[in-house]
Design a protein around this motif. Structure first.
Motif, short mmCIF file in Angstrom:
data_model
loop_
_atom_site.label_atom_id
_atom_site.label_comp_id
_atom_site.label_asym_id
_atom_site.label_seq_id
_atom_site.Cartn_x
_atom_site.Cartn_y
_atom_site.Cartn_z
N LEU A 163 86.01 60.60 -40.75
CA LEU A 163 85.28 59.71 -41.66
C LEU A 163 85.44 60.17 -43.10
CD1 LEU A 163 83.54 57.22 -41.66
CD2 LEU A 163 81.56 58.66 -41.26
N GLN A 164 85.36 61.47 -43.33
CA GLN A 164 85.52 62.04 -44.67
C GLN A 164 86.91 61.73 -45.23
OE1 GLN A 164 82.93 63.63 -46.13
NE2 GLN A 164 84.07 63.76 -48.03
N LYS A 165 87.94 61.90 -44.41
CA LYS A 165 89.31 61.60 -44.85
C LYS A 165 89.47 60.12 -45.15
CE LYS A 165 91.55 65.51 -42.67
NZ LYS A 165 92.57 66.00 -41.78
N ALA A 166 88.85 59.27 -44.35
CA ALA A 166 88.93 57.83 -44.59
C ALA A 166 88.25 57.47 -45.92
CB ALA A 166 88.28 57.06 -43.44
N GLU A 167 87.07 58.02 -46.15
CA GLU A 167 86.34 57.72 -47.38
C GLU A 167 87.04 58.27 -48.62
OE1 GLU A 167 81.73 57.28 -45.96
OE2 GLU A 167 82.50 59.32 -46.21
N ASN A 168 87.76 59.38 -48.47
CA ASN A 168 88.48 59.98 -49.59
C ASN A 168 89.85 59.37 -49.81
OD1 ASN A 168 86.34 61.68 -50.12
ND2 ASN A 168 87.18 63.37 -48.94
N GLY A 169 90.27 58.47 -48.94
CA GLY A 169 91.55 57.81 -49.08
C GLY A 169 92.74 58.68 -48.71
N ASP A 170 92.53 59.62 -47.81
CA ASP A 170 93.58 60.55 -47.38
C ASP A 170 94.42 59.88 -46.28
OD1 ASP A 170 95.17 62.62 -46.55
OD2 ASP A 170 93.53 64.01 -46.10
N VAL A 171 95.44 59.14 -46.70
CA VAL A 171 96.27 58.37 -45.76
C VAL A 171 96.99 59.30 -44.78
CG1 VAL A 171 98.25 56.81 -45.56
CG2 VAL A 171 96.59 56.49 -47.40
#
Length: 152
Positions: A49-57
């Protein structure tokens, strides 16, 4: 045994009582195993979820490409995922949609009630006239989620 509150086993016991105690122990251990797995998976879900919210494709792509490290999305905050699909960049929204479709197989054990917020958001989204590329990925995700829910 006392630390995990496991029923005490006496090897001298025979017959039906023995099998009943065995079943109690078995159910207790299965429950402990499930709780342990849920706790471990919660940390991975939060990281996803954190990676998704930070835009870490690339970080999100890792979950889709590494089958051995497959995670369960059971218990994830679907409203945060929907927010990423709606407001994130095209690249992250497309990757998240593809990843969700991969992580929720047709034989998923996620309860239909848990998928309800995602389904509602997907239904609402399809009513909008959105010309961004993410629309194709989101429509494909909607078809996938609908097929899971209707097959139950």
């Amino acid at each position: 045994n006392l630390e995990y509150k496991i029923p005490i086993w006496d090897n001298r016991e025979k017959g039906q009582e023995c099998y009943e105690k065995y079943d109690v122990i078995k159910q207790h251990l299965l429950h402990m195993n499930k709780q342990s797995g849920l706790a471990d998976n919660q940390a991975v879900r939060n990281e996803f979820l954190q990676k998704a919210e930070n835009g870490d494709v690339e970080g999100i792509r890792h979950y889709r490409e590494n089958y051995d490290n497959r995670i369960s999305l059971e218990g994830i905050d679907w409203m945060k995922i929907c927010n990423v699909l709606e407001t994130g960049t095209n690249a992250i929204a497309c990757e998240v949609a593809s990843c969700i479709q991969f992580l929720i197989p047709d034989s998923s054990f996620i309860r239909t009630e848990e998928l309800a917020p995602l389904k509602k958001w997907l239904d609402d989204y399809t009513q909008k006239a959105d010309k961004r590329i993410r629309r194709l990925y989101i429509l494909e995700l909607k078809r996938h989620i609908d097929s899971i829910i209707t097959s139950r």
